[in-house]
Motif scaffolding. Sequence first.
Motif, PDB file in Angstrom:
ATOM      1  N   ARG A 111      38.472  44.523  39.699  1.00 18.42           N
ATOM      2  CA  ARG A 111      39.295  43.377  40.093  1.00 18.42           C
ATOM      3  C   ARG A 111      39.885  42.697  38.848  1.00 18.42           C
ATOM      4  O   ARG A 111      41.052  42.292  38.848  1.00 18.42           O
ATOM      5  N   ARG A 112      39.084  42.584  37.787  1.00 17.60           N
ATOM      6  CA  ARG A 112      39.604  41.991  36.542  1.00 17.60           C
ATOM      7  C   ARG A 112      40.692  42.872  35.937  1.00 17.60           C
ATOM      8  O   ARG A 112      41.722  42.374  35.478  1.00 17.60           O
ATOM      9  N   ARG A 114      43.859  42.566  37.911  1.00 19.32           N
ATOM     10  CA  ARG A 114      44.499  41.275  37.651  1.00 19.32           C
ATOM     11  C   ARG A 114      45.244  41.297  36.311  1.00 19.32           C
ATOM     12  O   ARG A 114      46.350  40.765  36.194  1.00 19.32           O
TER      13      ARG A 114
END
Length: 329
Positions: A58-59, A62
Motif C-alpha cells: 500500500r505504501r 501510494r
Amino acid sequence: MLIAARVVLLRQLSRVDPARFGPTLAEALVTRSQQVKIRRSFVRRRTAAADEAVALYRRLLRDQPGRHEVGLARALVAQASVPDDRTMTSALAQGREAIGYVEDATDRDGLVVLASARLLIATQLCGAAPQDALPLAEQARETWLRCTPLGLRERMDLARSLTAIGYCRAALGEPREALAAREEAVEMFRRLPFWTRQKYMPARLDATVGLAHSLATFGRWTEALTLAADAREELVFWSRWEPVRALPTLSNLLLVIARCHAGLDETQAAVTTATKAIEHYRWLAEHDPVRNLSRLVVALRGQAVILQAVGRHEEAARAAGEAETIESR
C-alpha cells in the motif's frame, strides 16, 4: 537462502533504499505467508508476513501509482487465504479489492492473481451462497486454464476450483455435474507429486470427501467406502493435533461413510459412525458456536436421514427435533 533469512536481509536493505528493495521484500513476505505447514502454530507467522506485505505494498502504491497493483492484489489474496480467525466478511472484502486491481489483466502474473482471488471468494461463499460461488469458481478454473503451463501450486489451485464447483453443483441439485467436477479434482490431486499432495493435505482431503459424497449420492456405496478409508485414517491422525481444522472434514466424511453403511444394510455400523460424527460436531459447536452451530444442525438432519433409513425412527425424530430446536434459538 532460507526465506526467513531473506526477509530479514531485505528489511535492512529496504530501509536504505525502499524504492529499490521494497517490492522485493514485499514479494518475499507474500512467499512466506504462503508457506503451508499443517501445524497451527505456523499460522501466526503466515498472518504476520501477509499483513506486513499488504501494508508495504500500500505504501509503495501510494508512492508509485500504477506500478504495484498486481503485487498488492497478490498480497491481499495471501492475507485473506491464511487459515486464521479472519471473518468471512473481511476475507470477501480483501478478495474483491484484489479483483478490482487485476480484473482487466492480460499478462500471466495478473491472470494468476485474478484466478486466485476468484477462487478465494468462491470458497468463502460455497456454504452460504452456492449460487453466487459457482460462477466465480468456474471463472477461476477458466482463468487458470489461460495461464498454462501451471506450476505445482497453480495445479493445486485449479483442483481446488474443481472441488468448489463440485460442492456448488451438489448444493444446487446437479449431482451428475458435481460428480464429474469432483472426479476431475481428485484425479488432478493424484497426479501431483507425493510431497505436494502431503503439503496440501487439507485441500486434497476436501476433494476426496466431496467425491465420496457424490459416489454415495448415486448409490455407489462400495466405491465410496473404499475411497473414504485412506482419507479417514489421515483425518483421524491430523485431528489428534489440529482438531479445530480437521474435525469438520472428518465429521463430514463420517456421515458419508454412515450413509454408505446404511445403503449396504449394515445397520450397526451406520448408527455407530453417524453417532461419532455428531460427537465431533458437538465438540466443535462448544468450542466455536458461531462457526459450528449451523454445521451441527446440518449434521443432525443428516443423522436423522440415516437413522430413518435403517429403521430407527424414534432416534431419527429426536435428531431432527434437536436440529429444529438449535436452529430456532
